[in-house]
Design an enzyme around this catalytic site. Structure first.
Site, PDB file in Angstrom:
ATOM      1  NE  ARG A   1      73.898  52.960 102.952  1.00  0.00           N
ATOM      2  CZ  ARG A   1      74.622  52.907 104.065  1.00  0.00           C
ATOM      3  NH1 ARG A   1      74.837  51.733 104.661  1.00  0.00           N
ATOM      4  NH2 ARG A   1      75.171  54.002 104.580  1.00  0.00           N
TER       5      ARG A   1
ATOM      6  N   GLY B   1      73.729  49.794 115.709  1.00  0.00           N
ATOM      7  CA  GLY B   1      73.647  51.225 115.477  1.00  0.00           C
ATOM      8  C   GLY B   1      73.014  51.606 114.157  1.00  0.00           C
TER       9      GLY B   1
ATOM     10  CB  SER C   1      81.272  58.555 105.930  1.00  0.00           C
ATOM     11  OG  SER C   1      82.056  58.476 107.078  1.00  0.00           O
TER      12      SER C   1
ATOM     13  CG  ASP D   1      83.004  51.613 109.897  1.00  0.00           C
ATOM     14  OD1 ASP D   1      83.021  52.262 110.964  1.00  0.00           O
ATOM     15  OD2 ASP D   1      81.957  51.271 109.333  1.00  0.00           O
TER      16      ASP D   1
ATOM     17  NE  ARG E   1      84.462  51.407 116.343  1.00  0.00           N
ATOM     18  CZ  ARG E   1      83.819  51.043 115.247  1.00  0.00           C
ATOM     19  NH1 ARG E   1      83.945  51.746 114.128  1.00  0.00           N
ATOM     20  NH2 ARG E   1      83.023  49.980 115.257  1.00  0.00           N
TER      21      ARG E   1
END
Length: 429
Positions: free
Chosen positions: A30, A90, A193, A310, A341
């Site tokens: 970021r 990603g 998230s 995560d 995942r």
């Protein structure tokens, strides 16, 4: 040819170590985009050495960056596309989709074969609604993307689903201040998230970008960045693996310098989640310390991980290894990560007799047939978190072979060296 890691732990399972973690990949990526958008008004300190961050920084350099300063030539746009290859990164794919849309030039944004299987359509269509010139070079809704910038803004309002990827939302928010009309983002449904969206807005606020958040609507007006420095905190995602090690050890006292109890990172929730497994977190003069109190709390609860997906692999592997038949929700985004995942966890947990079954979006562990073989080989599926979530099982299994050990470079390049500092043996095979 890729190498495997053979991980073991000899002697008593007591761990006393101090580990200096790399900078947060989430904050760094970021910060790099914000710095580039600010045209060097914003500096970045404590840049991560994670492969994803190195990739993004290299790309910005090739586009005309010195340090973290992007200088775009307004007359640079040509008929030929400039290849921008993010590899397996990603976050870089998502952030650059928005960033390149706002910049002068013609770009072909691509990545690995796995990256071409990860959906980008929701973000691309949102950008097209705003006025971006984006087309799909291969499969509809997936990379590679043809991007011709800068976008010709047609509206300052766009709707986007909140339960897919917070990175789509962050990508749009970061370019909002440089858009001629700014941007109002309407989030449809539940926001997955949210801490990552909060992180983006907090970092923008640090360099003078104001926003309004009313209900499901976030508005950022066109405005200038203020000079400043974004100091990147060490990575709480990386810290989660040390919580795992503490939970699986007999005794543990692990110091993690420079981590903050009050953090922008959503994965700092690990300190509260791990109380369930008897792991305490205390503040020190240098950072934090984690220790195993040997006290396990009630695990007959459904643990919601939607704000910190995560952490899912780490927590699920810990619970499985400790024989906890826990249930989890908020795992919807795990299927579109570096790999599926959920499927990866199911495959690898089966090797120790554990199942992870889904019903109505609730995932439940069954550890009734849990067993620890003398040796186990874990596939990583090109996913750094699979490697780092399963390697601590060496505290319970004589030898844990992790396939493609280099995969950890994506977020935690020194993971294997740090394991050695804590008493693990790691051999390349």
């Amino acid at each position: 040819m890729s190498k495997n890691a053979l991980v073991s732990f000899k002697g008593t399972k007591n761990i006393n170590a101090e580990i200096q973690l790399t900078g947060s990949k989430s904050e760094c990526n970021r910060a790099l985009i914000i710095s580039a958008l600010s045209k060097n008004l914003v500096k970045v300190d404590n840049l991560s050495n994670a492969a994803d961050t190195v990739t993004l920084n290299d790309i910005l350099n090739k586009l005309g960056v010195e340090g973290s300063d992007l200088r775009v030539d307004a007359n640079r746009k040509t008929a030929n596309s400039e290849l921008v290859d993010v590899g397996p990164a990603g976050t870089a794919m998502r952030f650059l989709s928005a960033y390149l849309s706002a910049k002068n030039g013609n770009f072909l944004l691509t990545g690995t074969e796995r990256m071409k299987q990860r959906p980008i359509g929701i973000l691309a269509e949102a950008l097209k609604t705003i006025g971006a010139d984006i087309s799909y070079a291969e499969a509809e809704g997936f990379p590679p993307l043809n991007i011709n910038g800068p976008l010709d803004q047609k509206t300052n309002q766009v709707r986007i689903k909140g339960d897919i990827s917070s990175q789509y939302i962050s990508a749009l928010l970061m370019i909002a201040p440089v858009l001629p009309q700014g941007l109002t983002l309407e989030i449809e449904g539940e926001l997955t998230s949210r801490p990552y969206v909060d992180m983006t807005l907090d970092m923008l606020a640090e360099v003078g970008i104001e926003h309004r958040w009313n209900g499901n609507s976030i508005t950022i007006e066109p405005q200038a960045f203020k000079p400043g420095t974004l100091v990147v905190e060490p990575d709480w995602s990386a810290a989660s693996y040390w919580y795992s090690i503490a939970a699986l050890a007999h005794e543990a006292e692990i110091n993690l310098p420079a981590l903050k109890e009050k953090s922008l990172q959503g994965d700092s929730q690990i300190k509260n989640i791990m109380k369930i497994f008897g792991i305490a977190t205390s503040k020190t003069e240098k950072g934090i310390s984690i220790s195993n109190l040997g006290l396990s709390l009630d695990t007959n609860q459904i643990l919601d991980l939607k704000t910190c997906p995560d952490l899912a692999q780490t927590i699920i592997v810990i619970a499985a290894a400790l024989g906890k038949n826990m249930a989890f929700t908020g795992l919807e985004t795990l299927k579109i990560k570096e790999t599926d995942r959920i499927a990866a966890l199911q495959n690898e947990l089966a090797k120790i007799g554990v199942t992870l079954a889904e019903k109505n979006l609730i995932y439940t562990l069954n550890t009734d047939n849990l067993h620890f073989p003398d040796k186990i080989t874990i596939a990583t599926y090109e996913d750094h978190r699979m490697a780092m979530a399963f390697a601590p099982l060496a505290l319970l299994i004589n030898e844990v072979e992790i396939e493609d050990m280099q995969v950890v470079e994506k977020s935690y390049p020194y993971y294997w060296e740090d394991l050695k500092k804590a008493g693990f043996e790691v051999k390349e095979i």
